[in-house]
Design an enzyme around this catalytic site. Structure first.
Site, PDB file in Angstrom:
ATOM      1  CE  LYS A   1      -1.029   2.485   3.256  1.00 43.47           C
ATOM      2  NZ  LYS A   1      -1.454   3.221   4.471  1.00 43.47           N
TER       3      LYS A   1
ATOM      4  CE  LYS B   1      -6.334   2.887   3.198  1.00 42.03           C
ATOM      5  NZ  LYS B   1      -5.803   2.036   4.269  1.00 42.03           N
TER       6      LYS B   1
ATOM      7  CD  GLU C   1      -4.136   5.426   1.721  1.00 40.87           C
ATOM      8  OE1 GLU C   1      -3.055   4.872   1.991  1.00 40.87           O
ATOM      9  OE2 GLU C   1      -4.929   5.825   2.581  1.00 40.87           O
TER      10      GLU C   1
HETATM   11  P1  13P Z   1      -7.623   5.673   8.285  1.00 44.47           P
HETATM   12  O1  13P Z   1      -8.718   4.671   8.024  1.00 44.47           O
HETATM   13  O2  13P Z   1      -7.399   5.926   9.730  1.00 44.47           O
HETATM   14  O3  13P Z   1      -7.777   6.905   7.461  1.00 44.47           O
HETATM   15  O4  13P Z   1      -6.271   5.012   7.815  1.00 44.47           O
HETATM   16  C1  13P Z   1      -6.197   4.355   6.612  1.00 44.47           C
HETATM   17  C2  13P Z   1      -4.802   4.339   6.135  1.00 44.47           C
HETATM   18  O5  13P Z   1      -4.185   3.313   6.045  1.00 44.47           O
HETATM   19  C3  13P Z   1      -4.188   5.603   5.713  1.00 44.47           C
HETATM   20  O6  13P Z   1      -3.064   5.313   4.946  1.00 44.47           O
END
Ligand code: 13P
Length: 337
Positions: free
Chosen positions: A133, A216, A174
């Site tokens: 990720k 994401k 993400e």
């Molecule tokens: P949150 O769900 O707390 O936003 O975190 C997700 C995440 O992995 C951010 O990189």
């Protein structure tokens, strides 16, 4: 497992991802800010609590870990990651080494950690890690996000995605449009559309295999300080609309970050999208805070509270697992945990 098998297993019906990848220093800072006592074993103990929660695999398909967590062992000397794999969950890694300010920008950031990434990914793939990720964070404000920050981050995310696939790992890309600010939901929509469009352009340039990639994403919401807060149905409608415009149907699934939303809203928004829309991709969760906020308070770094904290985590995972099928209701929140 092939990239396609991993990607589809991560978004299997009724399941989502737990993001546990808070680095040790940030974790200790969080405990301190919450008034929870910090000790040397806290990071290991919290990670073990998360990874060994009974029946978590009913609703969680994969766990995003830091490089440190991938190497943690229990008291018996067994790697924690082995227990995760044995219970049918896929370990993932967040291989970045921190956010740096983009030179010449107005405080905008890009993730660092590309140096040696090919070798590091090969090492963790051999340990049983199945996905990566990589996060880009865009803050809405006067003049931000800029064209510069969007392009720079899109290219880094795409490079990481290509390197991940080379190592046999599914990339979770993400691009987060952050909740902070007083912007309207319309502004969030416009910024999200721009960011997604440039991210997919970069993935194309870097020859990333979309069928073996997950996104994401953040939801299209009003900024947290905006006076007019969009309701659940509007958030669901606008989020699905921007995804249909900008995320190809070849992507097997989109997993949301919670981004500072309340536990209730993170679940209610996800549920509304799945209950009310025909979608070409799976829509599920990859929450950190919206799964772990309450369990962490219950735990408080006290061993006698581990079982109660795990029960609370299981409950949130179940609520979000049901939301990923559009089957959550508010009444279920009252179920005893
Ligand atoms: P949150 O769900 O707390 O936003 O975190 C997700 C995440 O992995 C951010 O990189």
């Amino acid at each position: 497992m092939s990239l396609y098998e991993i990607a589809n297993q991560l978004v299997a019906a009724g399941k989502g991802i737990m993001a546990a990848d808070r680095p040790p220093a940030a974790f200790e800072q969080l405990l301190e800010s919450e008034g929870i006592p910090v000790d040397e074993a806290a990071y290991r103990n919290w990670s073990e609590l998360l990874f060994t929660t009974p029946k978590l695999n009913d609703y969680v398909s994969g766990i995003i870990m830091t490089p440190e967590q991938v190497l943690l062992r229990n008291d018996a000397g067994e790697p924690l990651i082995a227990g995760v794999i044995d219970r049918g969950m896929i370990p993932g890694i967040s291989p970045f080494t921190g956010m740096i300010t983009l030179a010449g920008s107005d405080g905008e950031t890009v993730g660092s950690g590309l140096d040696g990434l090919r070798e590091r990914l090969a090492e963790v793939a051999a340990l049983g890690v199945g996905f990566t990720k990589w996060r880009a964070a865009f803050q809405i404000g006067p003049g931000t996000p800029s064209y510069y920050a969007i392009e720079a981050n899109a290219y880094v995310m795409a490079q990481v995605a290509a390197l991940s696939q080379e190592a046999g790992l599914v990339p979770i890309v993400e691009p987060e449009v952050m909740l902070v600010g007083d912007h309207t939901i319309e502004t969030c929509f416009a910024v999200t559309e721009w960011v997604l469009s440039r991210t997919f352009e970069a993935l194309y340039v870097h020859r990333v295999d979309l069928e073996g990639t997950l996104v994401k994403a953040s939801m299209v919401v009003s900024g947290q300080d905006c006076a007019a807060q969009a309701d659940v149905d509007t958030v669901a409608e606008q989020t699905v609309k921007v995804f249909k415009r900008q995320i190809p149907a070849a992507i097997p699934g989109i997993v949301f970050l919670s981004g500072g939303q309340s536990d209730y809203h993170a679940t209610a928004h996800l549920n509304a999208m799945n209950a009310d829309y025909e979608l070409p991709w799976k829509l599920s969760f990859s929450y950190a805070r919206a799964l772990q906020r309450e369990p962490m308070h219950i735990w408080g770094n006290r061993p006698e509270n581990v079982a109660a904290a795990q029960a609370a985590l299981y409950h949130r995972a179940k609520m979000n697992g049901l939301a990923s099928l559009g089957l959550w209701t508010e009444e279920l929140e009252g179920e005893s945990v």
